[in-house]
Design a protein around this motif. Structure first.
Motif, PDB file in Angstrom:
ATOM      1  N   ARG A 187      -4.425   2.892 -12.132  1.00 32.07           N
ATOM      2  CA  ARG A 187      -2.994   3.193 -12.090  1.00 32.07           C
ATOM      3  C   ARG A 187      -2.615   3.575 -10.661  1.00 32.07           C
ATOM      4  O   ARG A 187      -3.274   4.431 -10.052  1.00 32.07           O
ATOM      5  CB  ARG A 187      -2.641   4.332 -13.041  1.00 32.07           C
ATOM      6  CG  ARG A 187      -2.827   3.977 -14.521  1.00 32.07           C
ATOM      7  CD  ARG A 187      -2.154   5.003 -15.432  1.00 32.07           C
ATOM      8  NE  ARG A 187      -2.789   6.302 -15.381  1.00 32.07           N
ATOM      9  CZ  ARG A 187      -3.644   6.758 -16.306  1.00 32.07           C
ATOM     10  NH1 ARG A 187      -3.965   6.002 -17.335  1.00 32.07           N
ATOM     11  NH2 ARG A 187      -4.160   7.966 -16.204  1.00 32.07           N
ATOM     12  N   VAL A 188      -1.546   2.954 -10.143  1.00 28.16           N
ATOM     13  CA  VAL A 188      -1.062   3.231  -8.788  1.00 28.16           C
ATOM     14  C   VAL A 188       0.401   3.636  -8.903  1.00 28.16           C
ATOM     15  O   VAL A 188       1.226   2.863  -9.399  1.00 28.16           O
ATOM     16  CB  VAL A 188      -1.205   2.003  -7.874  1.00 28.16           C
ATOM     17  CG1 VAL A 188      -0.840   2.371  -6.443  1.00 28.16           C
ATOM     18  CG2 VAL A 188      -2.629   1.436  -7.936  1.00 28.16           C
ATOM     19  N   GLU A 189       0.741   4.842  -8.442  1.00 31.71           N
ATOM     20  CA  GLU A 189       2.092   5.360  -8.628  1.00 31.71           C
ATOM     21  C   GLU A 189       2.646   5.956  -7.335  1.00 31.71           C
ATOM     22  O   GLU A 189       1.911   6.525  -6.532  1.00 31.71           O
ATOM     23  CB  GLU A 189       2.097   6.447  -9.717  1.00 31.71           C
ATOM     24  CG  GLU A 189       1.619   5.968 -11.084  1.00 31.71           C
ATOM     25  CD  GLU A 189       1.605   7.083 -12.116  1.00 31.71           C
ATOM     26  OE1 GLU A 189       1.777   8.252 -11.718  1.00 31.71           O
ATOM     27  OE2 GLU A 189       1.434   6.788 -13.308  1.00 31.71           O
ATOM     28  N   HIS A 190       3.965   5.805  -7.156  1.00 35.76           N
ATOM     29  CA  HIS A 190       4.712   6.467  -6.071  1.00 35.76           C
ATOM     30  C   HIS A 190       4.016   6.264  -4.717  1.00 35.76           C
ATOM     31  O   HIS A 190       3.763   7.213  -3.980  1.00 35.76           O
ATOM     32  CB  HIS A 190       4.867   7.959  -6.363  1.00 35.76           C
ATOM     33  CG  HIS A 190       5.579   8.249  -7.645  1.00 35.76           C
ATOM     34  ND1 HIS A 190       6.941   8.102  -7.798  1.00 35.76           N
ATOM     35  CD2 HIS A 190       5.112   8.645  -8.868  1.00 35.76           C
ATOM     36  CE1 HIS A 190       7.294   8.402  -9.034  1.00 35.76           C
ATOM     37  NE2 HIS A 190       6.214   8.737  -9.708  1.00 35.76           N
ATOM     38  N   SER A 191       3.714   5.000  -4.406  1.00 37.11           N
ATOM     39  CA  SER A 191       2.975   4.693  -3.189  1.00 37.11           C
ATOM     40  C   SER A 191       3.712   3.662  -2.345  1.00 37.11           C
ATOM     41  O   SER A 191       4.540   2.905  -2.855  1.00 37.11           O
ATOM     42  CB  SER A 191       1.570   4.174  -3.547  1.00 37.11           C
ATOM     43  OG  SER A 191       0.831   5.174  -4.234  1.00 37.11           O
ATOM     44  N   ARG A 192       3.380   3.646  -1.036  1.00 41.85           N
ATOM     45  CA  ARG A 192       4.020   2.734  -0.097  1.00 41.85           C
ATOM     46  C   ARG A 192       2.951   1.924   0.636  1.00 41.85           C
ATOM     47  O   ARG A 192       1.985   2.493   1.152  1.00 41.85           O
ATOM     48  CB  ARG A 192       4.872   3.499   0.916  1.00 41.85           C
ATOM     49  CG  ARG A 192       6.035   4.266   0.299  1.00 41.85           C
ATOM     50  CD  ARG A 192       6.724   5.133   1.332  1.00 41.85           C
ATOM     51  NE  ARG A 192       7.298   4.322   2.409  1.00 41.85           N
ATOM     52  CZ  ARG A 192       8.549   3.866   2.409  1.00 41.85           C
ATOM     53  NH1 ARG A 192       9.348   4.138   1.392  1.00 41.85           N
ATOM     54  NH2 ARG A 192       9.012   3.157   3.411  1.00 41.85           N
ATOM     55  N   PHE A 193       3.171   0.615   0.668  1.00 42.50           N
ATOM     56  CA  PHE A 193       2.244  -0.284   1.342  1.00 42.50           C
ATOM     57  C   PHE A 193       3.051  -1.179   2.287  1.00 42.50           C
ATOM     58  O   PHE A 193       3.888  -1.961   1.831  1.00 42.50           O
ATOM     59  CB  PHE A 193       1.501  -1.163   0.338  1.00 42.50           C
ATOM     60  CG  PHE A 193       0.753  -0.392  -0.717  1.00 42.50           C
ATOM     61  CD1 PHE A 193      -0.556   0.001  -0.499  1.00 42.50           C
ATOM     62  CD2 PHE A 193       1.360  -0.071  -1.917  1.00 42.50           C
ATOM     63  CE1 PHE A 193      -1.254   0.718  -1.467  1.00 42.50           C
ATOM     64  CE2 PHE A 193       0.673   0.632  -2.896  1.00 42.50           C
ATOM     65  CZ  PHE A 193      -0.638   1.040  -2.676  1.00 42.50           C
ATOM     66  N   GLY A 194       2.799  -1.055   3.592  1.00 39.10           N
ATOM     67  CA  GLY A 194       3.464  -1.964   4.510  1.00 39.10           C
ATOM     68  C   GLY A 194       3.040  -3.385   4.194  1.00 39.10           C
ATOM     69  O   GLY A 194       3.852  -4.287   4.004  1.00 39.10           O
ATOM     70  N   SER A 195       1.741  -3.611   4.117  1.00 38.60           N
ATOM     71  CA  SER A 195       1.184  -4.851   3.603  1.00 38.60           C
ATOM     72  C   SER A 195      -0.006  -4.474   2.732  1.00 38.60           C
ATOM     73  O   SER A 195      -0.714  -3.503   3.018  1.00 38.60           O
ATOM     74  CB  SER A 195       0.751  -5.785   4.733  1.00 38.60           C
ATOM     75  OG  SER A 195      -0.308  -5.211   5.497  1.00 38.60           O
ATOM     76  N   ALA A 196      -0.192  -5.229   1.671  1.00 42.21           N
ATOM     77  CA  ALA A 196      -1.320  -4.992   0.762  1.00 42.21           C
ATOM     78  C   ALA A 196      -2.031  -6.331   0.571  1.00 42.21           C
ATOM     79  O   ALA A 196      -1.528  -7.219  -0.117  1.00 42.21           O
ATOM     80  CB  ALA A 196      -0.839  -4.435  -0.569  1.00 42.21           C
ATOM     81  N   ASP A 197      -3.173  -6.473   1.212  1.00 35.20           N
ATOM     82  CA  ASP A 197      -3.906  -7.732   1.205  1.00 35.20           C
ATOM     83  C   ASP A 197      -4.993  -7.679   0.133  1.00 35.20           C
ATOM     84  O   ASP A 197      -6.033  -7.058   0.312  1.00 35.20           O
ATOM     85  CB  ASP A 197      -4.527  -7.971   2.582  1.00 35.20           C
ATOM     86  CG  ASP A 197      -5.194  -9.339   2.676  1.00 35.20           C
ATOM     87  OD1 ASP A 197      -5.166 -10.089   1.673  1.00 35.20           O
ATOM     88  OD2 ASP A 197      -5.741  -9.660   3.746  1.00 35.20           O
ATOM     89  N   PHE A 198      -4.721  -8.352  -1.007  1.00 33.61           N
ATOM     90  CA  PHE A 198      -5.695  -8.449  -2.091  1.00 33.61           C
ATOM     91  C   PHE A 198      -6.256  -9.866  -2.193  1.00 33.61           C
ATOM     92  O   PHE A 198      -6.606 -10.326  -3.280  1.00 33.61           O
ATOM     93  CB  PHE A 198      -5.043  -8.053  -3.421  1.00 33.61           C
ATOM     94  CG  PHE A 198      -4.829  -6.575  -3.586  1.00 33.61           C
ATOM     95  CD1 PHE A 198      -5.854  -5.754  -4.011  1.00 33.61           C
ATOM     96  CD2 PHE A 198      -3.598  -6.006  -3.308  1.00 33.61           C
ATOM     97  CE1 PHE A 198      -5.663  -4.384  -4.170  1.00 33.61           C
ATOM     98  CE2 PHE A 198      -3.384  -4.641  -3.463  1.00 33.61           C
ATOM     99  CZ  PHE A 198      -4.420  -3.828  -3.894  1.00 33.61           C
ATOM    100  N   ALA A 199      -6.353 -10.558  -1.079  1.00 36.65           N
ATOM    101  CA  ALA A 199      -6.898 -11.913  -1.083  1.00 36.65           C
ATOM    102  C   ALA A 199      -8.308 -11.908  -1.673  1.00 36.65           C
ATOM    103  O   ALA A 199      -9.137 -11.053  -1.335  1.00 36.65           O
ATOM    104  CB  ALA A 199      -6.937 -12.475   0.335  1.00 36.65           C
TER     105      ALA A 199
END
Length: 209
Positions: free
Chosen positions: A88-100
């Motif tokens: 579970r991921v909550e109330h978070s900020r990601f400029g970029s999220a690389d899940f390649a």
């Protein structure tokens, strides 16, 4: 078919420290909190852990099982090849999220903000995005049983994607690329009207003005 999300409750946790995640270590039943320096956790394995107010930077090939992430700040998250199972991921900020090339199974993102979410060549199954914002989503992987609820994105890119039971009805978007790979997605009539002109161009249909 809706995503299958498994519920879990974390037990009592001991204090964890950034160094516990370095060097590909295995950790369990730890609470990582208020870590401002970017965490390097490549190849780490975390089970039944809580991350709150942590600056994550590298999770390449990491494995997270039954973990909660809250108030994560990641201007640039490299999670290529990572494995998230029941997370579970909550109330978070990601400029970029690389899940390649990552694998996400049974994951819920809620009240999160993304600049760019990269799912190219990833395997994504049973994932929910609730109250999330994106600038761009790259769906270029195997995406199955994914649902968006009250979310928005400027661009969605389906080039190279393999979609199955992907519900986009709860995702407001203004531009869609890779229309030829949207088979397997579910959209509403408003979204269809927004895509109509691009679909006509893609099919070589001339629309009279």
């Amino acid at each position: 078919m809706a995503p299958k999300i498994r519920t879990f409750t974390l037990p009592e946790l001991a204090a964890g420290y950034a160094g516990d995640l370095s060097g590909g270590e295995y950790v369990e039943l730890l609470r990582f909190a208020n870590i401002d320096d970017p965490v390097q956790a490549d190849d780490a394995r975390a089970e039944e852990c809580l991350f709150t107010s942590v600056a994550l930077e590298n999770l390449r090939n990491a494995r997270l099982l039954q973990c909660e992430l809250e108030q994560i700040n990641a201007p640039s998250l490299n999670a290529a090849g990572a494995f998230f199972n029941d997370v579970r991921v909550e109330h978070s900020r990601f400029g970029s999220a690389d899940f390649a090339e990552a694998e996400l199974d049974g994951v819920v993102f809620e009240n999160c903000k993304f600049g760019w979410l990269n799912l190219r060549q990833a395997k994504v199954r049973d994932v929910v995005f609730r109250h999330c914002q994106f600038e761009e989503i790259d769906f270029g992987g195997q995406i199955q049983r994914v649902e968006f609820i009250d979310s928005r994105s400027t661009v969605i890119n389906c080039a190279g994607a393999q979609l199955r039971d992907v519900d986009l009805q709860g995702l407001d978007f203004t531009q869609a690329d890779g229309l030829e790979n949207m088979r397997g997605a579910r959209i509403n009539t408003l979204q269809l009207s927004l895509l109509a002109e691009d679909m006509a161009k893609h099919l070589g249909i001339k629309v009279a003005q």
